[in-house]
Scaffold this motif. Structure first.
Motif, PDB file in Angstrom:
ATOM      1  N   LEU A 140       1.352   6.395  -7.171  1.00 18.00           N
ATOM      2  CA  LEU A 140       0.323   7.366  -7.571  1.00 18.00           C
ATOM      3  C   LEU A 140       0.834   8.793  -7.477  1.00 18.00           C
ATOM      4  O   LEU A 140       0.666   9.584  -8.414  1.00 18.00           O
ATOM      5  CB  LEU A 140      -0.921   7.221  -6.693  1.00 18.00           C
ATOM      6  CG  LEU A 140      -1.824   6.049  -7.001  1.00 18.00           C
ATOM      7  CD1 LEU A 140      -2.906   5.926  -5.931  1.00 18.00           C
ATOM      8  CD2 LEU A 140      -2.442   6.196  -8.379  1.00 18.00           C
TER       9      LEU A 140
ATOM     10  N   ARG B 141       0.704   4.076  -3.002  1.00 24.80           N
ATOM     11  CA  ARG B 141       0.576   5.521  -2.736  1.00 24.80           C
ATOM     12  C   ARG B 141       1.735   6.297  -3.369  1.00 24.80           C
ATOM     13  O   ARG B 141       1.532   7.317  -4.024  1.00 24.80           O
ATOM     14  CB  ARG B 141       0.506   5.758  -1.222  1.00 24.80           C
ATOM     15  CG  ARG B 141       0.093   7.138  -0.817  1.00 24.80           C
ATOM     16  CD  ARG B 141      -0.158   7.269   0.698  1.00 24.80           C
ATOM     17  NE  ARG B 141       0.700   6.459   1.551  1.00 24.80           N
ATOM     18  CZ  ARG B 141       0.358   5.281   2.087  1.00 24.80           C
ATOM     19  NH1 ARG B 141      -0.824   4.762   1.870  1.00 24.80           N
ATOM     20  NH2 ARG B 141       1.210   4.621   2.851  1.00 24.80           N
TER      21      ARG B 141
ATOM     22  N   HIS C  86      -9.176   1.615  -1.949  1.00 24.65           N
ATOM     23  CA  HIS C  86      -7.963   1.644  -1.123  1.00 24.65           C
ATOM     24  C   HIS C  86      -8.178   2.486   0.133  1.00 24.65           C
ATOM     25  O   HIS C  86      -9.126   3.250   0.226  1.00 24.65           O
ATOM     26  CB  HIS C  86      -6.781   2.166  -1.961  1.00 24.65           C
ATOM     27  CG  HIS C  86      -6.184   1.095  -2.809  1.00 24.65           C
ATOM     28  ND1 HIS C  86      -4.997   0.483  -2.512  1.00 24.65           N
ATOM     29  CD2 HIS C  86      -6.638   0.495  -3.937  1.00 24.65           C
ATOM     30  CE1 HIS C  86      -4.745  -0.444  -3.418  1.00 24.65           C
ATOM     31  NE2 HIS C  86      -5.720  -0.448  -4.290  1.00 24.65           N
TER      32      HIS C  86
ATOM     33  N   PHE D  46      -4.290  10.647  -3.732  1.00 24.26           N
ATOM     34  CA  PHE D  46      -4.860  10.669  -5.077  1.00 24.26           C
ATOM     35  C   PHE D  46      -5.755  11.905  -5.261  1.00 24.26           C
ATOM     36  O   PHE D  46      -5.634  12.619  -6.257  1.00 24.26           O
ATOM     37  CB  PHE D  46      -5.661   9.380  -5.301  1.00 24.26           C
ATOM     38  CG  PHE D  46      -6.279   9.261  -6.660  1.00 24.26           C
ATOM     39  CD1 PHE D  46      -5.506   8.948  -7.768  1.00 24.26           C
ATOM     40  CD2 PHE D  46      -7.637   9.425  -6.833  1.00 24.26           C
ATOM     41  CE1 PHE D  46      -6.080   8.818  -9.025  1.00 24.26           C
ATOM     42  CE2 PHE D  46      -8.221   9.301  -8.081  1.00 24.26           C
ATOM     43  CZ  PHE D  46      -7.442   8.998  -9.180  1.00 24.26           C
TER      44      PHE D  46
ATOM     45  N   THR E   3      -4.259   6.611   0.936  1.00 27.34           N
ATOM     46  CA  THR E   3      -3.987   6.511  -0.502  1.00 27.34           C
ATOM     47  C   THR E   3      -4.973   7.373  -1.269  1.00 27.34           C
ATOM     48  O   THR E   3      -4.591   8.108  -2.183  1.00 27.34           O
ATOM     49  CB  THR E   3      -4.056   5.045  -0.964  1.00 27.34           C
ATOM     50  OG1 THR E   3      -3.076   4.298  -0.236  1.00 27.34           O
ATOM     51  CG2 THR E   3      -3.809   4.912  -2.456  1.00 27.34           C
ATOM     52  N   ARG E   4      -6.241   7.306  -0.907  1.00 27.68           N
ATOM     53  CA  ARG E   4      -7.262   8.110  -1.588  1.00 27.68           C
ATOM     54  C   ARG E   4      -7.050   9.597  -1.335  1.00 27.68           C
ATOM     55  O   ARG E   4      -7.290  10.421  -2.223  1.00 27.68           O
ATOM     56  CB  ARG E   4      -8.647   7.649  -1.164  1.00 27.68           C
ATOM     57  CG  ARG E   4      -8.928   6.254  -1.759  1.00 27.68           C
ATOM     58  CD  ARG E   4     -10.263   5.624  -1.401  1.00 27.68           C
ATOM     59  NE  ARG E   4     -11.348   6.541  -1.393  1.00 27.68           N
ATOM     60  CZ  ARG E   4     -12.174   6.711  -0.346  1.00 27.68           C
ATOM     61  NH1 ARG E   4     -11.986   6.009   0.758  1.00 27.68           N
ATOM     62  NH2 ARG E   4     -13.162   7.543  -0.417  1.00 27.68           N
TER      63      ARG E   4
ATOM     64  N   GLU F  96       0.833  -1.210   0.000  1.00 26.54           N
ATOM     65  CA  GLU F  96       0.000   0.000   0.000  1.00 26.54           C
ATOM     66  C   GLU F  96       0.867   1.259   0.000  1.00 26.54           C
ATOM     67  O   GLU F  96       0.528   2.243  -0.667  1.00 26.54           O
ATOM     68  CB  GLU F  96      -0.955   0.004   1.204  1.00 26.54           C
ATOM     69  CG  GLU F  96      -2.024   1.063   1.113  1.00 26.54           C
ATOM     70  CD  GLU F  96      -2.946   0.883  -0.097  1.00 26.54           C
ATOM     71  OE1 GLU F  96      -3.355   1.909  -0.672  1.00 26.54           O
ATOM     72  OE2 GLU F  96      -3.261  -0.266  -0.467  1.00 26.54           O
TER      73      GLU F  96
ATOM     74  N   ILE G 128      -8.481   2.500  -7.024  1.00 23.09           N
ATOM     75  CA  ILE G 128      -8.132   3.440  -5.953  1.00 23.09           C
ATOM     76  C   ILE G 128      -9.327   3.693  -5.039  1.00 23.09           C
ATOM     77  O   ILE G 128      -9.169   3.879  -3.834  1.00 23.09           O
ATOM     78  CB  ILE G 128      -7.602   4.768  -6.537  1.00 23.09           C
ATOM     79  CG1 ILE G 128      -6.309   4.521  -7.313  1.00 23.09           C
ATOM     80  CG2 ILE G 128      -7.383   5.815  -5.458  1.00 23.09           C
ATOM     81  CD1 ILE G 128      -5.214   3.830  -6.546  1.00 23.09           C
TER      82      ILE G 128
END
Length: 191
Positions: free
Chosen positions: A62, A59, A115, A123, A119-120, A55, A112
């Motif tokens: 991204l 991240r 996730h 993003f 992470t989001r 993860e 995504i």
């Protein structure tokens, strides 16, 4: 064994590049750490020298890939590249056919959404930045109107690219791209 200065950073960069291409080409869930490290020419154990988890890698990939797209948008702005050029480049057959090096949003957005928040969050911040840069390229309207249009254009572009990649009829795929170009240019008031 002692490595030269910068070796750690180069290795990390290489892992990011390999993972980025594999994630975009095959999807995050389908790609394992063993495959990434094997293609990178490294052992599985070396992974944890650079990343805490898959993860963490997702991240970082991204943020890195979207930062690179952001830099391209900034260069476009500085060089006076028209929003029409950006739209046509994004919605091209060349971009459709090169998922591994293309837009990470189109390749990974559906995944995504599932996730973790961190992470989001990363993003979301990058997507907001990209939308802001696209809004700056739109010539007409108030700042609010340009932002609304940029959101619609970006959403149209990403969705059309995903759909064009998903269908197995080349002619239909081309039609999707062509019609999305027309729609995006209309929204941008470039027609």
């Amino acid at each position: 064994m002692r490595y030269e200065k910068g070796h750690r950073d180069e290795t990390r960069r290489h892992i990011l590049d390999v993972a980025s291409a594999q994630f975009r080409e095959s999807g995050i869930a389908a790609v394992g750490l063993a495959g990434i490290m094997s293609e990178a020419g490294l052992t599985n154990g070396a992974f944890y020298t650079h990343f805490a988890s898959k993860e963490d890698l997702v991240r970082e990939v991204l943020v890195d890939a979207l930062t690179r797209r952001e830099q391209r948008h900034k260069a476009n702005l500085e060089n006076g590249v028209a929003v029409e050029t950006v739209i046509r480049d994004y919605l091209s057959a060349r971009h459709r056919d090169r998922a591994g090096t293309g837009c990470p949003t189109a390749a990974l957005a559906a995944e995504i959404a599932r996730h973790p928040k961190t992470t989001r969050d990363a993003f979301t911040g990058k997507i907001s930045d990209l939308i802001g840069l696209m809004a700056e390229q739109i010539r007409q309207g108030t700042a609010e109107e340009r932002r609304r249009r940029a959101i619609t254009i970006y959403s149209t572009m990403v969705g059309a690219l995903q759909l064009a990649r998903a269908v197995n009829d080349r002619r239909l795929s081309d039609e999707i791209l062509e019609n999305a170009v027309d729609a995006a240019l209309t929204i941008a008031n470039e027609r």
